[in-house]
Design a protein around this motif. Structure first.
Motif, PDB file in Angstrom:
ATOM      1  N   LYS A  75       0.959  -1.119  -0.086  1.00 53.52           N
ATOM      2  CA  LYS A  75       0.225  -0.057  -0.026  1.00 53.52           C
ATOM      3  C   LYS A  75       1.050   1.128   0.091  1.00 53.52           C
ATOM      4  N   LYS A  76       0.585   2.074  -0.757  1.00 52.68           N
ATOM      5  CA  LYS A  76       1.147   3.592  -0.839  1.00 52.68           C
ATOM      6  C   LYS A  76       0.816   4.237   0.664  1.00 52.68           C
ATOM      7  N   LYS A  77       2.095   5.129   0.981  1.00 57.35           N
ATOM      8  CA  LYS A  77       1.815   5.692   2.160  1.00 57.35           C
ATOM      9  C   LYS A  77       1.045   6.922   1.847  1.00 57.35           C
TER      10      LYS A  77
END
Length: 158
Positions: free
Chosen positions: A89-91
């Motif tokens: 997941k992208k921060k």
């Protein structure tokens, strides 16, 4: 004489040939191998049933807490030697950027070094010249030079 030698040769050859029927089910594999890597706890190669879907393979590799399964088609039927990559997941950025093409005067004044007057100049420039095409175009607004832009560039977007 040649016919007799040929007959004897064929007879000898026939003794070494296996005439048992071939069972086709024994030739077909019932499993396939797929590799799972990325944001999983147990990356590696897994044996899954023939016609297994992506979800089965990912479950065997145990998705990590930060696995982003939203981009993976979990219903896709796998083939032998497929590789599945599970992305992370992208921060989420801590601070939301302010759009110089859509922000109001009040929103622009939240930027460091941008007061009411400069914010009004940005909106006026945008109304007269159209949307900004790049972040650097902000320096075309009177009162915003390179040093002010350098302080803003990480907090703005188009």
């Amino acid at each position: 004489m040649k016919q007799i030698l040929l007959f004897i040769s064929l007879l000898c050859l026939a003794l070494f040939i296996d005439f048992r029927p071939v069972v086709l089910n024994n030739l077909q594999k019932n499993t396939i191998e797929v590799e799972v890597k990325g944001a999983v706890e147990k990356p590696g190669t897994y044996e899954v049933p023939l016609y297994a879907d992506t979800q089965e393979a990912i479950e065997k590799a145990v998705p990590a807490d930060n696995a982003d399964l939203s981009t993976i088609n979990e219903m896709k039927i796998l083939r032998d030697k497929d590789v599945i990559y599970v992305p992370e997941k992208k921060k989420v950025e801590e601070k939301q950027r302010i759009s110089i093409n859509a922000a109001s005067v009040e929103e622009l004044t939240q930027l460091p070094g941008i007061g009411q007057g400069t914010a009004e100049k940005i909106v006026a420039y945008r109304n007269e010249n159209g949307r900004f095409q790049s972040l650097e175009d902000l320096m075309k607004v009177k009162g915003i030079g390179q040093s002010k832009y350098d302080k803003l560039k990480d907090q703005i977007s188009l």
